[in-house]
Every structure is written in C-alpha cells, then in structure tokens.
Design a protein around this motif. Structure first.
Motif, PDB file in Angstrom:
ATOM      1  N   LYS A   1      65.735 -54.118 -66.744  1.00  0.00           N
ATOM      2  CA  LYS A   1      64.795 -54.112 -65.616  1.00  0.00           C
ATOM      3  C   LYS A   1      65.224 -53.078 -64.573  1.00  0.00           C
ATOM      4  N   GLU A   2      66.531 -53.033 -64.285  1.00  0.00           N
ATOM      5  CA  GLU A   2      67.048 -52.079 -63.298  1.00  0.00           C
ATOM      6  C   GLU A   2      66.807 -50.641 -63.744  1.00  0.00           C
ATOM      7  N   LYS A   3      66.996 -50.361 -65.035  1.00  0.00           N
ATOM      8  CA  LYS A   3      66.734 -49.008 -65.555  1.00  0.00           C
ATOM      9  C   LYS A   3      65.270 -48.636 -65.366  1.00  0.00           C
ATOM     10  N   ILE A   4      64.370 -49.580 -65.643  1.00  0.00           N
ATOM     11  CA  ILE A   4      62.935 -49.312 -65.512  1.00  0.00           C
ATOM     12  C   ILE A   4      62.592 -49.022 -64.058  1.00  0.00           C
ATOM     13  N   VAL A   5      63.109 -49.823 -63.144  1.00  0.00           N
ATOM     14  CA  VAL A   5      62.834 -49.615 -61.711  1.00  0.00           C
ATOM     15  C   VAL A   5      63.384 -48.271 -61.253  1.00  0.00           C
ATOM     16  N   ASN A   6      64.610 -47.934 -61.657  1.00  0.00           N
ATOM     17  CA  ASN A   6      65.205 -46.653 -61.261  1.00  0.00           C
ATOM     18  C   ASN A   6      64.414 -45.485 -61.803  1.00  0.00           C
ATOM     19  N   ASN A   7      63.955 -45.562 -63.041  1.00  0.00           N
ATOM     20  CA  ASN A   7      63.165 -44.471 -63.625  1.00  0.00           C
ATOM     21  C   ASN A   7      61.819 -44.348 -62.941  1.00  0.00           C
ATOM     22  N   SER A   8      61.163 -45.455 -62.594  1.00  0.00           N
ATOM     23  CA  SER A   8      59.866 -45.365 -61.943  1.00  0.00           C
ATOM     24  C   SER A   8      60.012 -44.810 -60.536  1.00  0.00           C
ATOM     25  N   THR A   9      61.119 -45.104 -59.864  1.00  0.00           N
ATOM     26  CA  THR A   9      61.359 -44.549 -58.531  1.00  0.00           C
ATOM     27  C   THR A   9      61.533 -43.038 -58.609  1.00  0.00           C
ATOM     28  N   LYS A  10      62.252 -42.564 -59.612  1.00  0.00           N
ATOM     29  CA  LYS A  10      62.456 -41.129 -59.777  1.00  0.00           C
ATOM     30  C   LYS A  10      61.144 -40.425 -60.050  1.00  0.00           C
ATOM     31  N   GLN A  11      60.270 -41.031 -60.841  1.00  0.00           N
ATOM     32  CA  GLN A  11      59.025 -40.394 -61.224  1.00  0.00           C
ATOM     33  C   GLN A  11      58.029 -40.341 -60.080  1.00  0.00           C
ATOM     34  N   THR A  12      58.082 -41.311 -59.158  1.00  0.00           N
ATOM     35  CA  THR A  12      57.105 -41.340 -58.088  1.00  0.00           C
ATOM     36  C   THR A  12      57.559 -40.589 -56.840  1.00  0.00           C
ATOM     37  N   SER A  13      58.781 -40.112 -56.802  1.00  0.00           N
ATOM     38  CA  SER A  13      59.225 -39.382 -55.631  1.00  0.00           C
ATOM     39  C   SER A  13      58.491 -38.039 -55.555  1.00  0.00           C
ATOM     40  N   THR A  14      58.117 -37.669 -54.337  1.00  0.00           N
ATOM     41  CA  THR A  14      57.360 -36.438 -54.155  1.00  0.00           C
ATOM     42  C   THR A  14      58.302 -35.280 -53.860  1.00  0.00           C
ATOM     43  N   PRO A  15      57.988 -34.113 -54.378  1.00  0.00           N
ATOM     44  CA  PRO A  15      58.853 -32.961 -54.114  1.00  0.00           C
ATOM     45  C   PRO A  15      58.729 -32.517 -52.655  1.00  0.00           C
ATOM     46  N   THR A  16      59.769 -31.894 -52.140  1.00  0.00           N
ATOM     47  CA  THR A  16      59.751 -31.363 -50.784  1.00  0.00           C
ATOM     48  C   THR A  16      58.828 -30.157 -50.739  1.00  0.00           C
ATOM     49  N   PRO A  17      57.876 -30.147 -49.789  1.00  0.00           N
ATOM     50  CA  PRO A  17      56.951 -28.999 -49.714  1.00  0.00           C
ATOM     51  C   PRO A  17      57.695 -27.700 -49.420  1.00  0.00           C
ATOM     52  N   LYS A  18      57.202 -26.618 -50.019  1.00  0.00           N
ATOM     53  CA  LYS A  18      57.791 -25.302 -49.776  1.00  0.00           C
ATOM     54  C   LYS A  18      57.248 -24.758 -48.459  1.00  0.00           C
ATOM     55  N   LYS A  19      58.128 -24.227 -47.639  1.00  0.00           N
ATOM     56  CA  LYS A  19      57.743 -23.688 -46.334  1.00  0.00           C
ATOM     57  C   LYS A  19      57.155 -22.293 -46.521  1.00  0.00           C
ATOM     58  N   ILE A  20      56.005 -22.073 -45.915  1.00  0.00           N
ATOM     59  CA  ILE A  20      55.365 -20.758 -45.973  1.00  0.00           C
ATOM     60  C   ILE A  20      55.137 -20.253 -44.548  1.00  0.00           C
ATOM     61  N   GLU A  21      54.890 -18.955 -44.424  1.00  0.00           N
ATOM     62  CA  GLU A  21      54.706 -18.321 -43.117  1.00  0.00           C
ATOM     63  C   GLU A  21      53.240 -18.398 -42.687  1.00  0.00           C
ATOM     64  N   MET A  22      53.029 -18.764 -41.430  1.00  0.00           N
ATOM     65  CA  MET A  22      51.689 -18.770 -40.843  1.00  0.00           C
ATOM     66  C   MET A  22      51.573 -17.577 -39.886  1.00  0.00           C
ATOM     67  N   VAL A  23      50.408 -16.925 -39.887  1.00  0.00           N
ATOM     68  CA  VAL A  23      50.164 -15.770 -39.021  1.00  0.00           C
ATOM     69  C   VAL A  23      48.916 -16.038 -38.196  1.00  0.00           C
ATOM     70  N   VAL A  24      49.047 -15.887 -36.865  1.00  0.00           N
ATOM     71  CA  VAL A  24      47.894 -16.024 -35.970  1.00  0.00           C
ATOM     72  C   VAL A  24      47.305 -14.635 -35.781  1.00  0.00           C
ATOM     73  N   VAL A  25      46.066 -14.473 -36.172  1.00  0.00           N
ATOM     74  CA  VAL A  25      45.381 -13.188 -36.031  1.00  0.00           C
ATOM     75  C   VAL A  25      44.784 -13.071 -34.628  1.00  0.00           C
TER      76      VAL A  25
END
Length: 174
Positions: A62-86
C-alpha cells in the motif's frame, strides 16, 4: 516355415515395444500436504485472518502504491521566461498596455495588475503564439476605472502550462 517364424518374431518384438511405451509412469506427489476442505466457508480462505507477515507485506505494498501515485501527480516547476513591455501609456481616456513573452511560442494568458496605495485593478487577456514570441492581446482600460491619478505600478504576468514570466513597470495616470 522360415517366413512364418520371421513374422512371428517381428510381431513379438513390435508388441513388446508397444507394451513398453504404453506403460504408465507414476506422477511425483507434491511435497506440501493439502488439507481437505471440510465446509464451503473456508473454501477460498476469505474468512481466515491474515498472518502478521501477510499484514506487513500488504502495508508495504500500500505504501509503495501511495508513494508512486504521489510522484506521478506532482507538477513540474514552471520554466521562467522573459516578459517585455512594449507600451504602457495613457492615451486621452484610455490606458493602453502592450506586452509579449519573449523566446516562447505557446498560447497562454496575460494577467495585468495595476496597484496604487490600496487600490487594485486586475485584468486578464489571452496570449496567442506567433512565429517567434507570444504577444499578449492589447489591453485597453478606460481611465474612469482608475479612481486616483498618480503613479501606478503595473505587473504583467504570462502564464502557460509549464511556463511563467512576470515584469513590472510604473505608469502615470492623469
């Protein structure tokens, strides 16, 4: 006579060979003794409580299943991009803001937040990818939405799946 003896000899040899091949080889009995089922209650072992070892194994699984499901549902950290005000300016009774997300070609949204002292105005516009960047749709805000003239801070944020960028600038409202 020789022919008859020869046929008789061949028949005997063939019969003997057939008899040897047809002989039954006893099967090896299992090493584990299986207890007979005395009633239908315990037929499938559903009414027998698990042993301590079985409980530990079940909890580990049960613990293995919970740990694997937690890993699969974690969201990746968004990549930072540059914003330009025109442009961020007042044109008579309209405040116009134009901006884009640099070095990314991905549809998303642009959030605009104007702040001045305790006042706050928030707007959201779509961002549509073009050939090399992702421009935010031009934002036009009527001047009468700004209750107080003065220097306002403007923060523009671009948001798309796995990407995020933000920039701030000041804007004079008359």
């Amino acid at each position: 006579k020789i022919l008859i003896l020869f046929i008789l000899l061949i028949s005997t040899v063939t019969g003997l060979a057939f008899a040897l091949n047809a002989r039954t080889i006893p099967k090896k009995q299992p090493d584990v003794e299986i207890a007979p089922i005395s009633d239908n209650k315990n037929k499938d072992n559903f009414n027998i409580p698990p042993t301590a070892k079985e409980k530990v194994a079940g909890n580990n699984q049960k613990e293995k299943i919970v740990n694997n499901s937690t890993k699969q549902t974690s969201t990746p950290t968004p990549k930072k991009i540059e914003m330009v005000v025109v442009d961020a300016s007042q044109y008579k009774n309209v405040i116009e803001v134009r901006a884009f997300a640099a070095n990314i070609v991905k549809n998303g949204t642009c959030d605009y937040t104007f702040t001045h002292n305790l006042e706050k105005i928030s707007k959201t516009m779509p961002a549509s990818a073009d050939a090399t960047t992702t421009p935010c749709m031009t934002l036009d805000v009527p001047r009468n939405e700004f209750n107080t003239p003065g220097t306002w801070n403007l923060t523009i944020s671009y948001i798309a799946p796995n990407y995020y960028g933000s920039t701030s600038t000041n804007l004079d409202i008359k």
